[in-house]
Motif scaffolding. Structure first.
Motif, PDB file in Angstrom:
ATOM      1  N   ASP A  12      38.763  35.520  43.303  1.00  0.00           N
ATOM      2  CA  ASP A  12      38.829  34.188  42.713  1.00  0.00           C
ATOM      3  C   ASP A  12      37.697  33.918  41.744  1.00  0.00           C
ATOM      4  N   GLY A  13      36.939  34.940  41.417  1.00  0.00           N
ATOM      5  CA  GLY A  13      35.836  34.740  40.500  1.00  0.00           C
ATOM      6  C   GLY A  13      34.535  34.402  41.204  1.00  0.00           C
ATOM      7  N   LYS A  14      34.561  34.310  42.530  1.00  0.00           N
ATOM      8  CA  LYS A  14      33.354  33.964  43.264  1.00  0.00           C
ATOM      9  C   LYS A  14      33.027  35.036  44.296  1.00  0.00           C
ATOM     10  N   GLY A  15      33.663  36.159  44.156  1.00  0.00           N
ATOM     11  CA  GLY A  15      33.290  37.279  44.992  1.00  0.00           C
ATOM     12  C   GLY A  15      34.063  37.411  46.277  1.00  0.00           C
ATOM     13  N   GLY A  16      35.011  36.536  46.561  1.00  0.00           N
ATOM     14  CA  GLY A  16      35.726  36.591  47.813  1.00  0.00           C
ATOM     15  C   GLY A  16      37.091  37.212  47.650  1.00  0.00           C
ATOM     16  N   ALA A  17      37.452  38.145  48.547  1.00  0.00           N
ATOM     17  CA  ALA A  17      38.776  38.727  48.479  1.00  0.00           C
ATOM     18  C   ALA A  17      39.805  37.674  48.817  1.00  0.00           C
ATOM     19  N   ALA A  18      40.920  37.650  48.081  1.00  0.00           N
ATOM     20  CA  ALA A  18      41.849  36.532  48.207  1.00  0.00           C
ATOM     21  C   ALA A  18      43.234  36.930  48.672  1.00  0.00           C
ATOM     22  N   VAL A  19      43.718  38.113  48.366  1.00  0.00           N
ATOM     23  CA  VAL A  19      45.111  38.433  48.662  1.00  0.00           C
ATOM     24  C   VAL A  19      45.198  39.830  49.259  1.00  0.00           C
ATOM     25  N   TRP A  20      45.986  39.936  50.296  1.00  0.00           N
ATOM     26  CA  TRP A  20      46.306  41.236  50.840  1.00  0.00           C
ATOM     27  C   TRP A  20      47.814  41.379  50.925  1.00  0.00           C
ATOM     28  N   GLU A  21      48.331  42.536  50.532  1.00  0.00           N
ATOM     29  CA  GLU A  21      49.721  42.862  50.820  1.00  0.00           C
ATOM     30  C   GLU A  21      49.761  44.241  51.455  1.00  0.00           C
ATOM     31  N   ASP A  22      48.720  44.553  52.210  1.00  0.00           N
ATOM     32  CA  ASP A  22      48.651  45.811  52.932  1.00  0.00           C
ATOM     33  C   ASP A  22      49.313  45.624  54.287  1.00  0.00           C
ATOM     34  N   GLU A  23      49.237  46.630  55.102  1.00  0.00           N
ATOM     35  CA  GLU A  23      49.839  46.541  56.427  1.00  0.00           C
ATOM     36  C   GLU A  23      48.996  45.716  57.382  1.00  0.00           C
ATOM     37  N   GLU A  24      47.713  45.454  57.026  1.00  0.00           N
ATOM     38  CA  GLU A  24      46.832  44.731  57.926  1.00  0.00           C
ATOM     39  C   GLU A  24      46.022  43.673  57.180  1.00  0.00           C
ATOM     40  N   VAL A  25      45.694  42.612  57.910  1.00  0.00           N
ATOM     41  CA  VAL A  25      44.827  41.544  57.436  1.00  0.00           C
ATOM     42  C   VAL A  25      43.787  41.301  58.519  1.00  0.00           C
ATOM     43  N   VAL A  26      42.555  41.055  58.110  1.00  0.00           N
ATOM     44  CA  VAL A  26      41.501  40.766  59.066  1.00  0.00           C
ATOM     45  C   VAL A  26      41.441  39.262  59.293  1.00  0.00           C
ATOM     46  N   VAL A  27      41.671  38.841  60.539  1.00  0.00           N
ATOM     47  CA  VAL A  27      41.603  37.430  60.917  1.00  0.00           C
ATOM     48  C   VAL A  27      40.675  37.322  62.114  1.00  0.00           C
TER      49      VAL A  27
END
Length: 643
Positions: A305-320
């Motif tokens: 988002d321009g501020k260094g934070g990852a924003a989108v995943w379309e992989d098999e896993e997401v970290v929550v």
């Protein structure tokens, strides 16, 4: 400057000149004070300009009328203060010493008048994450400030940017991401001093790099999620990162690097050498493709988002919550059954469950909570579940957990926060609730607004005018309405599940768990956790909330509650009333109502639980205090509303 103010200033100066000319004593006095404070010659009325600018904005404490100051306003900083409504931006353009403006994270609406930018010393403006709309214009008759170095209008609803070239004098940072801008702003190429540019998440058409500033001076660029055309050279892609150009347009291309071309040449040579084994390679490739399809894996992609934070995943896993879960896990939005969402979509809407989307969860017993905007302009809070949820066991299978969440979602009442949806990804569970713009009761009663209007010095008239009432007093009818609404919501929960007779005990009724909607109607939240407490414990905590709302004092405990009960027992309850309510023109009727509400709090905080009234009885007592105000539009209390 408005003509009437300019005319008034001219008349004042002429009068002063006349007095100085005709009165030798006055002239002598003026000469003797020439090296002292110059307040007698001051004609700046910054407090009046600020008052006029925010006159129609709720939750902003206006400077008192009739105050003057010779020390001009330099900074306006009111981020995330629940400010709602339109600002009269032209009035702020009259602040000749204004340096910075931060009104981010509010609910300001309307357009920004181009005359705002004429404030000559303006250096930085951040109005991100509001509801501002229309065209962002810099083409007023007056020249915009040539000192403006940073402008952030991201997260609004602007549709165009006009005459941006007029900011070429000093603009170094421009962020117009996450708006509804349909065309690359004309004149971007004139911004030769620009260092950071974010155009992402619009529907922006244009040609790369022709419609952009000189790339050599940029250290950050993001044009992802737009409709650009053009080709990005390999060295430019390497400089800004491929994520800066992700989905930048259907005809947009990024050239592969020289390393990639060498790899392809090497692969071609190997393929020619292995021509005799072509059939075997084809068979193996076919089998590998089938395997990939069977496993259903998708490529991972990141967006920033321009501020260094990852924003989108379309992989098999997401970290929550430090746990990896399946990104393809479905998200169920109960009121919109046709909406197809996955956990990957929630990750995208919360910047990868990043800090910038995280909300303060001081009152919640669940895990972290994140603000998200889903398709269809659906604003929600995504809360990560930690521990048990009432009616849903930790070890239940997915079908049982889904059934439990659907049952919980059937609880509906105007004064409780409903469950809108859920996501089950293995043992990780997430709940979706409606986002309340005005925040919680604690912030409204004790903290807002805590922004600042910095000036050249401390203790000047402008600051005195504001500091006299920095926190919103809230009139008595509003506080009474909140008290009654909390009582209704709690009475509804204590009636229990349909047909079971088992009450829902909140167990942690604190101000941070009382949210306020746009109409200042309270919503009881965080009641979905099993509790070892009793309904009588909830009644006691409600009594302390009554004391807090009437007195304006925070952090009640058993000692302070016992002291307040003694004051009420001695018939001196009005001594507890908030000074901010005393300052109002209340009259005997309002004082009588506050005294009776304190009596209700007294009954609810009885030391013996069996002596405390039920919440249904409390609702009846409160309604008797102001029967006329509660007769119309009465929401039902008896019986469980199920949908």
């Amino acid at each position: 400057m408005p003509l009437h103010l300019a005319a008034g200033r001219l008349i004042l100066l002429l009068l002063l000149a006349a007095v100085a000319t005709t009165s030798p004593a006055a002239a002598a006095e003026s000469n003797s004070n020439s090296n002292s404070n110059t307040s007698s010659n001051c004609t700046l009325l910054d407090a009046q300009f600020v008052r006029a600018a925010f006159l129609n904005v709720t939750n902003f404490t206006l400077p008192l009328p009739g105050r003057r100051t010779c020390r001009p306003v330099r900074r306006l900083r009111f981020p995330s203060r629940n400010l709602t409504g339109p600002v009269r931006w032209g009035e702020l353009g009259n602040l000749t010493s204004l340096l910075t403006v931060d009104l981010s994270g509010n609910s300001l609406d309307g357009a920004i008048d181009a005359s705002f930018w004429r404030a000559p010393l303006l250096r930085a403006v951040d109005v991100s994450r509001n509801r501002l709309a229309g065209a962002l214009r810099f083409d007023d008759g007056d020249d915009p400030s040539q000192r403006l170095a940073s402008l952030n209008v991201s997260g609004n609803q602007f549709t165009s940017v006009e005459s941006v070239a007029r900011l070429a004098g000093g603009l170094k940072v421009l962020d117009v991401s996450r708006n509804k801008i349909g065309k690359a702003p004309e004149g971007l190429g004139n911004l030769t001093k620009l260092q950071r540019l974010d155009l992402s998440w619009n529907n922006m058409s244009g040609r790369f790099p022709d419609d952009l500033p000189p790339l050599g001076g940029l250290v950050f660029l993001n044009i992802s999620y737009n409709n650009f055309s053009g080709v990005v050279p390999a060295d430019i892609a390497s400089k800004f990162g491929h994520e800066a150009f992700f989905q930048a347009g259907t005809t947009f291309q990024v050239e592969p690097s020289s390393r990639g071309r060498k790899k392809r040449k090497r692969a071609l040579v190997i393929a020619l050498i292995a021509a005799g084994a072509a059939v075997a390679v084809a068979v193996l490739s076919f089998l590998a493709a089938c395997c990939c399809l069977t496993r259903g894996r998708r490529k991972r992609r990141k967006d920033k988002d321009g501020k260094g934070g990852a924003a989108v995943w379309e992989d098999e896993e997401v970290v929550v919550g430090a746990v990896k879960v399946a990104a393809a896990a479905p998200v169920v939005v109960l009121e919109r059954p046709l909406m197809e969402l996955t956990l990957a979509d929630l990750a995208a809407a919360t910047s990868g469950f990043g800090r910038e989307s995280q909300l303060a969860g001081t009152g919640g017993r669940s895990g972290a909570a994140y603000r998200a905007e889903l398709p269809g302009d659906l604003h929600v809070v995504v809360r990560v579940v930690e521990g048990h949820v009432a009616g849903v066991g930790e070890d239940d299978d997915e079908a049982a957990a889904a059934a439990g969440f659907r049952e919980l979602a059937r609880l509906r009442h105007p004064n409780i926060l409903p469950l809108l949806g859920y996501c089950i990804a293995g043992k990780q569970k997430l709940l979706l609730f409606e986002y309340m713009e005005k925040g919680d009761l604690h912030r409204w009663l004790h903290e807002l607004p805590v922004g600042s209007m910095d000036t050249e010095d401390i203790g000047i008239d402008t600051m005195e005018a504001i500091d006299q009432d920095r926190k919103p007093a809230g009139d008595w009818p509003t506080r009474y309405r909140i008290i009654l609404g909390i009582a209704r919501g709690l009475a509804f929960l204590h009636q229990g599940w349909a047909g079971s007779g088992r009450p829902i005990v909140h167990g942690r009724l604190v101000p941070t768990n009382i949210l306020l909607d746009d109409d200042m109607e309270p919503r009881v939240s965080d009641f979905l956790h099993p509790s070892n407490e009793t309904p009588e414990s909830d009644v006691y905590r409600f009594g302390t909330l009554v004391f807090e709302l009437v007195s304006g004092q925070a952090r009640w405990n058993d000692t302070s509650t016992s002291w307040a009960r003694g004051v009420i027992r001695n018939r001196k309850g009005l001594n507890l009333v908030d000074d901010r309510l005393r300052d109002e023109t209340l009259g005997t009727e309002a004082e009588k109502e506050m005294a009776e509400c304190l009596q209700v709090g007294f009954l609810c905080t009885a030391s013996s639980p069996e002596k405390r009234p039920t919440m249904q009885q409390v609702v009846g007592l409160l309604k008797d205090i102001k029967p006329a105000a509660t007769a119309a539009g009465e929401p039902p209390v008896a019986g469980l509303m199920m949908q």
